[in-house]
Design a protein around this motif. Structure first.
Motif: not given
Lengths: 409, 409
Positions: B27-33
């Motif tokens: 999970a890198c939080e590029i857009r989605y959480k």
């Protein structure tokens, strides 16, 4: 009945009579109950005619008949029904057309080849031609120069408002009038013709000249609208000139006497075409898409249609979402010459992206405000040449799904 | 999160490990959480690679990079992110790709030209590459042969289920395995390539042979699906062969040793492609459209796509409405050779129309019952030649509008 489109013109124009034209409408219960669904338009002897039709390879029976009768160059009548397209109806469909044309010719006392037909509605079901012809005497009795509004309403199917337009022009010092009515709301991408539209004038114009004027005007009007990218089997645009106006003779489409007439006709065709886009099934926003800088006008037209038909662009517009990346996608998929790093995109006059990327310091606020309006302006410059096109489309909403998920039921 | 598509396979297959392939997701939080959105796939040294990509004229930066690196014919890694497409991002987009490829090469100890990238999500916004690279060490640490399910989930955007498939084949008496994952739900008409799909095998196949097998298989799988007719900027299909299986050498795509491999690969590509159509945004019914009797396969393919992309056909299917006239319309508008009076149309195995009209004594009951199911079979025979094609599409519902009216918000 569907609610009136929020994009409908504030006022429906009142059409003046045109010398040599009489109209009437009647309820024949071909499909709809409790509304008029048959229209007769009568023209004075000697009226010239021009037409453009769907390029569908599965054209309706009335389109076949119109193409044949157009060779005669004169028109005395157009009989129109809504509710049944008489398309993909085989021999039965042709027989229904032949019977209708013969009955109209006998009623009006003209040649069969001077009768034109148009049908719009469900495809594939036999036309109940008896119901239509049972109404013919009444239609004939009620013919009147003031019948334009009635005719405009009777040719509707899923339309939410009647589409009428009128213009005046001068030919050699004499004022002439052009009136037109159109219908269309779904199955709209008249790539080569239009939905149903009937235009009449009292000008005296030879058929070959009339045809040239109509074909040219059609290119920038009906050929530039789309609702769903679906081209109808029945698209028909007819222009009839009764020749009742007493002006000097005109010999070619380029005739200097026709200058204001050409402009008025082009303007009226765009007016009617944009009214069809405004009444796109379920539409809540009108999109005007300008493509410039393409390698040719044809290329610009294809790119503009790729944008105007993209379900993702159309749903973003429905949601007032300034998701301009979808415009990039649509340009990229059009298959026309484009260079990513020369593209410029504007929405509502604000430049969003240029040279292959978002502009520096992009402020979405004015674009977001524009997207909330009823009229959305999208401009794409390809930076390659001088080709340009303008296309009108509408958004894709829950209304479109609701209307088309159970149209026949 | 969206509800799982009613067309999703009953069971998600479990993919076995493939010698020479390790995967991980983070999970890198590029857009989605709160969900994994980055995927790393590592291949053993010497792995050969083949690829097909979008023919969009506005391709994403990762597509540009993949095209360049494909010339090297070997692959050691694929890094994928969801949430941002890194498309139409100009110099910033290219720089993000160069940085990512360099970082992966340093982490794995391989050449930059052996690293492939794919991004999927919003177009036009700069990729937050720091967030992605901050996750790289963790991705590297967690690489595992059992990471297929995790990877399949992390590449999703609006997908409602992960798309996985596995097949076995024998090459010269030795069993080899092929695994594949794909994502895609909207902006789907990979006319020349696909959405994102990654396929790996332990077979030992030279890159030119691999490319031929992939290009051929792609023509009848990903090139034959559509959700909305919108071709993505980012379509990428990669096939990597690690060569860990100890079978006899193969020299050409036509090699007899490859017989079952070809079949298994083609079958797996169709499996993944149809899963994408099954997960079309808002889809409630899968359409399988068979066109036969066309003048060529290409012509049949275009007609099948015209049917599969028609908003009016798609909404009729959504409404379980056996409105076959709309199929006639779509055939007519396709611009391909067709003769109205030779057309034959069947729905769910029942002949509805033939020779330009509805069949005599047509009983709509069995067709209406078929239209209520989840899987709709449409067959059109043009009666002109031997060209044929099969295309998969889905219906157009309120769900599609809801998903795309506010995708970015």
């Amino acid at each position: 009945m569907l609610d009136r489109s929020p994009l409908a013109p504030a006022q429906t124009p009142t059409l003046p009579p045109i010398a040599g034209v009489r109209l009437s409408a009647a309820a024949c219960e071909i499909r709809y109950k409790g509304r008029k669904d048959a229209t007769l338009i009568e023209f004075a002897p000697g009226s010239t005619v021009a037409g453009v039709f769907t390029r569908s390879l599965a054209p309706s029976a009335p389109v076949d008949l119109c193409r044949k009768h157009l060779k005669g160059k004169t028109a005395r009548a157009i009989l129109v029904n809504s509710g049944n397209a008489n398309a993909f109806t085989g021999k039965l469909g042709k027989a229904a057309c032949d019977r209708s044309a013969k009955a109209v010719a006998e009623t009006l006392g003209c040649k069969i080849g001077e009768v034109f037909l148009a049908s719009t509605g469900v495809i594939g079901e036999p036309l109940p031609v008896e119901k239509l012809l049972a109404g013919l005497d009444g239609l004939h009795r009620n013919l009147s120069g003031g019948g334009w509004a009635d005719a405009g309403a009777a040719i509707m199917t899923t339309d939410t408002f009647p589409k009428l337009a009128t213009r005046q022009a001068r030919i050699g010092g004499v004022t002439v009038t052009i009136n037109g009515i159109a219908k269309g709301s779904g199955m709209i991408q008249p790539d080569m013709a239009t939905m149903l539209a009937f235009v009449a004038t009292d000008a005296k114009i030879p058929a070959p000249v009339l045809q040239k004027l109509l074909s040219t005007g059609n290119e920038r009007s009906f050929n530039c609208i789309t609702v769903d990218g679906d081209t109808s089997t029945s698209d028909t645009l007819l222009l009839v000139a009764t020749g009742q106006a007493k002006h000097a003779a005109v010999k070619s489409a380029a005739d200097a006497h026709l200058k204001t007439f050409r402009k008025a006709l082009d303007d009226l065709l765009v007016d009617l075409a944009v009214q069809v886009a405004r009444d796109g099934e379920g539409a809540t926003r009108l999109m005007t898409i300008d493509v410039t800088g393409a390698v040719s006008d044809k290329s610009a037209h294809r790119i503009a249609l790729a944008i105007g038909n993209s379900p993702l662009v159309k749903t973003a517009v429905a949601g007032a979402d300034a998701n301009w990346g979808r415009i990039v996608m649509a340009v990229g998929k059009a298959g026309e010459k484009a260079e990513r790093d020369k593209l410029k995109i504007s929405i509502g006059g604000t430049t969003v992206a240029a040279k292959g990327q978002r502009v520096a310091g992009y402020d979405e606020a004015p674009v977001a405000a524009h997207m909330k309006g009823r009229e959305i302006a999208i401009a794409v410059d390809l930076g390659l040449g001088r080709g340009e096109a303008r296309v009108w489309s509408c958004d894709l909403t829950h209304g479109y799904i609701a209307i088309n998920g159970d149209y026949r039921s």
